[in-house]
Design a protein around this motif. Sequence first.
Motif, PDB file in Angstrom:
ATOM      1  N   ASP A   1       6.309   0.268   7.720  1.00 59.77           N
ATOM      2  CA  ASP A   1       6.937   1.330   6.945  1.00 59.77           C
ATOM      3  C   ASP A   1       8.113   0.720   6.186  1.00 59.77           C
TER       4      ASP A   1
ATOM      5  N   SER B   1      -8.950   0.282  -3.238  1.00 57.15           N
ATOM      6  CA  SER B   1      -8.497   1.670  -3.155  1.00 57.15           C
ATOM      7  C   SER B   1      -8.379   2.170  -1.714  1.00 57.15           C
ATOM      8  N   THR B   2      -9.398   1.962  -0.906  1.00 60.56           N
ATOM      9  CA  THR B   2      -9.362   2.487   0.469  1.00 60.56           C
ATOM     10  C   THR B   2      -9.649   1.410   1.513  1.00 60.56           C
TER      11      THR B   2
ATOM     12  N   ASP C   1       0.863  -1.179   0.000  1.00 61.69           N
ATOM     13  CA  ASP C   1       0.000   0.000   0.000  1.00 61.69           C
ATOM     14  C   ASP C   1       0.898   1.227   0.000  1.00 61.69           C
ATOM     15  N   GLY C   2       1.335   1.624  -1.190  1.00 54.28           N
ATOM     16  CA  GLY C   2       2.227   2.765  -1.307  1.00 54.28           C
ATOM     17  C   GLY C   2       3.573   2.513  -0.652  1.00 54.28           C
ATOM     18  N   ALA C   3       3.918   3.322   0.337  1.00 53.77           N
ATOM     19  CA  ALA C   3       5.217   3.222   1.008  1.00 53.77           C
ATOM     20  C   ALA C   3       5.179   2.288   2.210  1.00 53.77           C
ATOM     21  N   ARG C   4       4.141   1.518   2.322  1.00 50.99           N
ATOM     22  CA  ARG C   4       4.040   0.577   3.434  1.00 50.99           C
ATOM     23  C   ARG C   4       3.513  -0.762   2.951  1.00 50.99           C
TER      24      ARG C   4
END
Length: 302
Positions: free
Chosen positions: A61, A91-92, A43-46
């Motif tokens: 992280d 998405s969320t 999920d992105g940077a994690r």
Amino acid sequence: LVTSIDLDAVVAVDLANGNRSIVSGPSIGTGPDFISPQGIVIDGARALVAEPGLSSIIAVDLATGNRTVLSDASNGTGAALQSPSGLLIESTRLIVTDLVGTLLAVDIFSGDRTVLASSSIDAGAPFRSRAIARLDNQNALLTSGTPNAVLEVNLTTGARTLISTNSPGGSPLLFPGLPVFNGNHALVMEGVGSSVPRSLVSVDLTSGQRSIVSSSLMGTGPSFLLPRAMALDGGRLLVTDGSLGAVMAVNLATGDRTIVSDSAIGTGLALVSPGGIAIDGGRALVLDAERIVAVDLLTGNR
């Protein structure tokens, strides 16, 4: 990225050179220690990790390895997580299978939990599923060992449709594992985690009809002993077998089984306890104990 129960860690593997580094674990990063990390998604940077040992979803992280609880009994509202395992990310929200027989949606910002489907609450088909695989934009496929079934679940409404059960519909379906999609069929290894004979079964996703593709009575070659993971490779299915210490190929037309790589076929370090498998061009990447092994699919060299 992979999770390691032996190392209690999230591990990054460089696919070019095989170098491994611990992203988050006992000596890297702060926060609650992993006990038995399972499913993982980015999920992105994690990374988000299902942690049944803590009955929680842990956010890692990727820059620091720091771990924070995204969702558990003290973080987020809604039905409690008990034994989270399989994950899908949207998405969320995070879709989570829980071995107690629930499918939950977890808000990836607040950790709030909403029950999408429950064997004990709603009137839908019962299930207890460790694994989930996306079918299309609206639906996912669950395999359930109690009862033995393949189900389709709508990720918006939680409505479940029994695609195939033990009866009727052809060959028995016992303790099915994670499916692999082949056109309008799901290829399922039955007998996973049980003492029943292992068979590769094809389930028609429209009719639910089941047929045995390969077993000790169907096709030639070494029998499945401890099949762990599967990956489609053209007209054949690659299967890792922990007891054989091998990568096997199953001809989907005949059911014949051949060894692609083991201690006698191919050079390099022998496979010890092969598990997860993924195709990467002309090679297979195999999770084997505490390492990832690249297997040349033509020579079997490791």
